[in-house]
Motif scaffolding. Sequence first.
Motif, short mmCIF file in Angstrom:
data_model
loop_
_atom_site.label_atom_id
_atom_site.label_comp_id
_atom_site.label_asym_id
_atom_site.label_seq_id
_atom_site.Cartn_x
_atom_site.Cartn_y
_atom_site.Cartn_z
N LEU A 156 1.14 -1.23 -0.20
CA LEU A 156 0.12 -0.05 -0.03
C LEU A 156 0.92 1.57 0.00
O LEU A 156 0.92 2.33 -0.97
N TYR A 159 2.80 1.92 -3.25
CA TYR A 159 2.28 2.57 -4.38
C TYR A 159 1.53 3.77 -4.09
O TYR A 159 1.93 4.34 -5.15
N LEU A 160 1.22 4.30 -3.00
CA LEU A 160 0.84 5.71 -2.69
C LEU A 160 2.08 6.17 -3.19
O LEU A 160 2.23 7.96 -3.41
N VAL A 168 -5.01 8.86 -4.90
CA VAL A 168 -5.47 7.89 -5.18
C VAL A 168 -6.17 7.34 -4.22
O VAL A 168 -7.08 7.26 -3.21
N ARG A 170 -10.18 4.80 -4.14
CA ARG A 170 -10.24 3.39 -3.03
C ARG A 170 -10.42 2.51 -3.87
O ARG A 170 -10.15 1.32 -3.57
N LEU A 173 -6.88 1.36 -4.97
CA LEU A 173 -6.49 0.18 -4.39
C LEU A 173 -6.80 -0.59 -4.07
O LEU A 173 -6.23 -2.07 -3.76
N THR A 174 -8.31 -1.25 -4.97
CA THR A 174 -9.37 -2.13 -4.14
C THR A 174 -8.71 -2.86 -5.97
O THR A 174 -8.43 -3.77 -4.99
N VAL A 177 -4.25 -2.63 -5.16
CA VAL A 177 -3.31 -3.36 -4.01
C VAL A 177 -3.53 -4.47 -3.48
O VAL A 177 -3.33 -5.48 -3.10
N ILE A 191 -9.53 -1.28 3.06
CA ILE A 191 -8.45 0.02 2.79
C ILE A 191 -8.44 1.16 4.10
O ILE A 191 -6.76 1.00 4.53
#
Length: 226
Positions: A156, A159-160, A168, A170, A173-174, A177, A191
């Motif tokens: 996580l 990625y950020l 970014v 959700r 991220l779903t 990540v 998350i």
Amino acid sequence: MRVLVIEDEPKVAAGLRDGLQGEGYDVIVEATAEGGFYRATTEELDLVLLDLGLPARDGLEILRALRERGLKTPILIVTARDAAEDRVLGLDSGADDYLVKPFAFEELLARMRAVLRRGAADPRLLMLDDLALDVHERTVTRAGVRIELTVREFELLQYLMKRQGQIVSRDALTADVWRESARSTTLSNVIDVHIARLRRKLDVAASAPLVHTVRGVGFLLRKEAP
Ligand code: CA
């Protein structure tokens, strides 16, 4: 493709910027060694064009400092210095190639393509303020202090950090990540829990908060609050 041009001569810098933009490159120009160093260590870049004769500090110093910090981004020296020892010094200091001014723009483009083909543009070290993430060793430090993260927290954060300064969602991220379909709305809470935990771990004494929530949109990693 994102290129950082570190060049103090305004005419040369403008020429490179316009020419490269015309070729579809995304170009950032910095006229000082300090500015260039900062950009090179904080932005996601594919290539750096580095002039050696910079005010205050020499380009070679920047080059060495960047490589010592583990920066893997390809660096192409573009300079008026044409002595053989300068070239050798430049390449030995961690440059990927060396081009002497004045040069034909087509040659610069060809060399850039060659360096980009060769180099894995993924930086090994991702940095923001006093936070550093080593992609190879999978370690994270803040102000030099090691922070222990779970595998998911690490992914996580990585990625950020690769998208620092960008919001970014959700959904992103779903998908990227957690690698689940963005329709699984139940992941939203998961998350949020991970973000909260990550924030707690990164929030060490005297350091600025880096993980920000942008209400209704997502998350933003950067030094200043949105
Ligand atoms: Ca110069």
